[in-house]
Design an enzyme around this catalytic site. Structure first.
Site, short mmCIF file in Angstrom:
data_model
loop_
_atom_site.label_atom_id
_atom_site.label_comp_id
_atom_site.label_asym_id
_atom_site.label_seq_id
_atom_site.Cartn_x
_atom_site.Cartn_y
_atom_site.Cartn_z
CG ASP A 155 37.40 30.75 40.84
OD1 ASP A 155 36.72 29.78 41.07
OD2 ASP A 155 37.66 31.62 41.80
CG HIS A 212 39.25 34.30 45.94
ND1 HIS A 212 37.96 34.58 46.17
CD2 HIS A 212 39.39 33.08 45.09
CE1 HIS A 212 37.39 33.50 45.42
NE2 HIS A 212 38.06 32.71 44.83
#
Lengths: 266, 266
Positions: free
Chosen positions: A66, A232
């Site tokens: 990611d 995040h």
């Protein structure tokens, strides 16, 4: 000189309907840096109508998908756009090993050079230095070798004449709670710190070496940052205002990272 | 039994504001197939709220980034979702060589097996066969080894009793104009054929081994397809109605592929 942050992705590993994986563009001292490059980064860049001709350097915090799966597509597209400027990639040495065969296979005709700068995420050291700014690594605590990045403007005549302090920005993602980073980012103007969870999910934060929003706020408080941006976000927490409320209670000058949003930092 | 096509991406190599790179899901005979997997495919799947637990097989037409850069992210996400079913990948042998080291590095803890089926895109052969359907490769003409895929339902009692013909679907992308594919897809019910350009850009189509919309329509006409779906649109042509008009003039039952749209095929 204005520093500007563009959030391209502020979700965590599992893609969600609202968030892309990690990626952001920092404009500082007339330069343009890409920090992390999750899958789909180039799509967001294009959808936002951003120009990449001034983008010379990419900083990758760690080798989880990611944070880097968008790099090959970006490089491939730069090739199709007939880019000629060098592209500098700052990352753990394994990225070069992984990416080089793919670039050779998929991007045969690219008209620019890719220069890999292998960094050691376990040390704090200067990895970029020019006339106007330096970039230092910030060792973080995560399940694979990971570092953050501190971007520090150098003092210029303007600073001496006006007494204004040079601007600094720190990117800290991904990391478990690590108060010892204070020594590297003390007094930073803007701190981007991961807040994958809220306190309710503290066990998950500990297990996967991530932070809760209140832990991110504690770090911002300790380093005496002017502003904290949290991101995040876990896919498990749908109401993102909970992150903000939790951090705000400890560090009032917190803002939530938002996809495709541009922040004027200084 | 309904066959259903979900377009996840119908743009060509250069990402655009409106189109993702190639990817589509074909549901047929109670099975679910992913055909091509450009960057961001998993994001579109998630944004559309599609379920992937019945997705056992992925077919990759060729190894250009816009047809396969999303595969690693998809596999990684399947791992995080604790998938247990095997995933079968049908592609040119180089994909296995390229992808395996990445899967080993980035997807260490995945709880399912990935089975690569190396196909020879230069031959027409059966690559999948079960009780209800077969999948055959269709050799295409492109700058790297490329094949399309023909999905053919097997005759069942219902077909014998009602005289109804078994359903078939062909995916032909990417390819230059190749009338010789007629022998492999003759009489197909639904033909998905690339139409990267319009006739105005015929020189580009020839150069890069792609088709114009009218060439795609000619193929549909020659094979006597019931329906033509065109896609893989170039970023250079903003008004996509031009593709449709051009194809419609030759083959009236043409429809434009549209991002995130679901088509009931039979």
């Amino acid at each position: 000189m204005t520093s500007r942050l563009t959030i391209l992705g502020c979700g965590s590993a599992l893609p969600t309907v609202i968030n892309n994986p990690s990626a952001q563009i920092l404009e500082m001292c007339d330069k343009c840096f890409l920090i992390d490059c999750g899958e789909g980064t180039q799509n967001t860049i294009r959808k936002m109508g951003l120009h990449t001709n001034r983008l010379y350097s990419v900083f990758i915090s760690h080798l989880h998908g990611d944070h880097c799966f968008g790099l090959l597509g970006l490089i491939s597209t730069f090739g199709m756009l007939h880019r000629t400027q060098d592209l500098h990639i700052y990352a753990h040495q394994d990225l070069e090993k992984m990416l080089k065969p793919l670039i050779q296979y998929f991007c045969r005709d690219i008209t620019f050079s890719i220069i890999f700068h292998n960094i050691n995420p376990r040390r704090s050291e200067v990895i970029f230095d020019d006339r106007t700014l330096t970039v230092k690594t910030i060792p973080l605590r995560h399940t694979v070798p990971t570092c953050g990045f501190l971007f520090e403007e150098k003092p210029r005549r303007r600073h001496i004449e006006t007494g204004e302090k040079p601007f600094s920005y720190a990117y800290c993602s991904d990391t478990g709670y690590k108060p010892s980073i204070v020594k590297w980012v003390d007094g930073v103007d803007v701190l981007y710190h991961e807040a994958t969870y809220t306190d309710e999910y503290r066990a998950s934060a500990d297990k996967y070496q991530h932070c809760t929003a209140s832990q991110a706020a504690k770090i911002a408080q300790k380093v005496n940052a002017k502003k904290l941006i949290i991101g995040h976000f876990s896919a498990r927490i749908l109401d993102q205002s909970v992150f903000l409320n939790e951090a705000n209670a400890i560090f009032p000058n917190t803002i939530l990272a938002e996809e495709s949003k541009i922040y004027e930092l200084s």
